[in-house]
Design a protein around this motif. Structure first.
Motif, PDB file in Angstrom:
ATOM      1  N   LEU A   1       0.818  -1.212   0.000  1.00  0.00           N
ATOM      2  CA  LEU A   1       0.000   0.000   0.000  1.00  0.00           C
ATOM      3  C   LEU A   1       0.851   1.260   0.000  1.00  0.00           C
ATOM      4  N   TYR A   2       1.913   1.279   0.806  1.00  0.00           N
ATOM      5  CA  TYR A   2       2.784   2.454   0.842  1.00  0.00           C
ATOM      6  C   TYR A   2       3.474   2.654  -0.505  1.00  0.00           C
ATOM      7  N   SER A   3       3.883   1.565  -1.158  1.00  0.00           N
ATOM      8  CA  SER A   3       4.581   1.718  -2.440  1.00  0.00           C
ATOM      9  C   SER A   3       3.639   2.197  -3.541  1.00  0.00           C
ATOM     10  N   MET A   4       2.369   1.801  -3.487  1.00  0.00           N
ATOM     11  CA  MET A   4       1.422   2.238  -4.517  1.00  0.00           C
ATOM     12  C   MET A   4       0.871   3.636  -4.274  1.00  0.00           C
ATOM     13  N   TYR A   5       0.579   3.976  -3.023  1.00  0.00           N
ATOM     14  CA  TYR A   5      -0.124   5.226  -2.734  1.00  0.00           C
ATOM     15  C   TYR A   5       0.578   6.138  -1.735  1.00  0.00           C
ATOM     16  N   GLY A   6       1.562   5.615  -1.002  1.00  0.00           N
ATOM     17  CA  GLY A   6       2.150   6.365   0.095  1.00  0.00           C
ATOM     18  C   GLY A   6       3.065   7.492  -0.297  1.00  0.00           C
ATOM     19  N   ASP A   7       3.816   7.340  -1.381  1.00  0.00           N
ATOM     20  CA  ASP A   7       4.784   8.374  -1.732  1.00  0.00           C
ATOM     21  C   ASP A   7       4.168   9.511  -2.548  1.00  0.00           C
ATOM     22  N   ARG A   8       2.921   9.401  -2.896  1.00  0.00           N
ATOM     23  CA  ARG A   8       2.213  10.463  -3.618  1.00  0.00           C
ATOM     24  C   ARG A   8       1.348  11.230  -2.633  1.00  0.00           C
ATOM     25  N   ASN A   9       0.839  12.332  -3.063  1.00  0.00           N
ATOM     26  CA  ASN A   9      -0.078  13.101  -2.217  1.00  0.00           C
ATOM     27  C   ASN A   9      -1.504  12.654  -2.532  1.00  0.00           C
ATOM     28  N   PHE A  10      -1.751  11.348  -2.464  1.00  0.00           N
ATOM     29  CA  PHE A  10      -3.038  10.756  -2.832  1.00  0.00           C
ATOM     30  C   PHE A  10      -4.005  10.858  -1.656  1.00  0.00           C
ATOM     31  N   SER A  11      -5.228  11.232  -1.928  1.00  0.00           N
ATOM     32  CA  SER A  11      -6.242  11.415  -0.897  1.00  0.00           C
ATOM     33  C   SER A  11      -6.677  10.083  -0.301  1.00  0.00           C
ATOM     34  N   ALA A  12      -6.710  10.029   1.029  1.00  0.00           N
ATOM     35  CA  ALA A  12      -7.193   8.827   1.703  1.00  0.00           C
ATOM     36  C   ALA A  12      -8.667   8.593   1.376  1.00  0.00           C
ATOM     37  N   LEU A  13      -9.421   9.667   1.253  1.00  0.00           N
ATOM     38  CA  LEU A  13     -10.845   9.547   0.935  1.00  0.00           C
ATOM     39  C   LEU A  13     -11.037   8.939  -0.455  1.00  0.00           C
ATOM     40  N   ALA A  14     -10.265   9.384  -1.416  1.00  0.00           N
ATOM     41  CA  ALA A  14     -10.357   8.813  -2.767  1.00  0.00           C
ATOM     42  C   ALA A  14      -9.977   7.339  -2.753  1.00  0.00           C
ATOM     43  N   PHE A  15      -8.969   6.999  -1.969  1.00  0.00           N
ATOM     44  CA  PHE A  15      -8.545   5.600  -1.843  1.00  0.00           C
ATOM     45  C   PHE A  15      -9.665   4.731  -1.268  1.00  0.00           C
ATOM     46  N   ILE A  16     -10.294   5.214  -0.203  1.00  0.00           N
ATOM     47  CA  ILE A  16     -11.379   4.463   0.446  1.00  0.00           C
ATOM     48  C   ILE A  16     -12.570   4.316  -0.506  1.00  0.00           C
TER      49      ILE A  16
END
Length: 142
Positions: A66-81
């Protein structure tokens, strides 16, 4: 995470584009979306990194993935959920075989309608008339 994901699956996509929706269309969905307000309030301002840090994963493999796919970007947790919720309710997915067959069908449709494609050229200017792209000027390299 799964509980929030299931709540986010309650978000129904509109059947009409925004310009055709009436205020009644929005009001009609309010009761169904009430549980989502709490999800939005809780996760609306978090990045995925902040969200993952709060989850305290026990599995290093899941955490690492999860960190490698989404953690290093400024990706929204809400969008992920929301994305996971939509996958869960079969309202999202990926293109089987990749995006190339989809792109190829678009090319075939465009050229079948008389369009002309130019590959590997730099565009100098896009010609816009009445807020619509009408053409382009290619950069001439000597």
């Amino acid at each position: 995470m799964c509980k929030e994901m299931r709540k986010s699956a309650l978000l129904e996509p509109f059947s009409l584009p925004p310009e055709l929706r009436s205020p009644f269309d929005y009001i009609r969905l309010l009761p169904k979306m009430l549980p989502l307000f709490f999800v939005i309030q809780k996760f609306g301002r978090l990045t995925c990194t902040e969200y993952f840090d709060k989850l305290n994963f026990k599995s290093e493999k899941i955490k690492s993935a999860l960190y490698s796919m989404y953690g290093d970007r400024n990706f929204s947790a809400l969008a992920f959920i929301f994305m996971l919720g939509w996958f869960n309710q079969k309202n999202a997915g990926y293109i089987k075989g990749g995006s190339y067959p989809l792109a190829q069908r678009m090319v075939e449709k465009f050229t079948g309608l008389g369009g002309r494609l130019t590959y590997k050229k730099k565009v100098e200017k896009i010609i816009v008339e009445n807020n619509a792209a009408k053409g382009w000027c290619l950069l001439m390299v000597k």
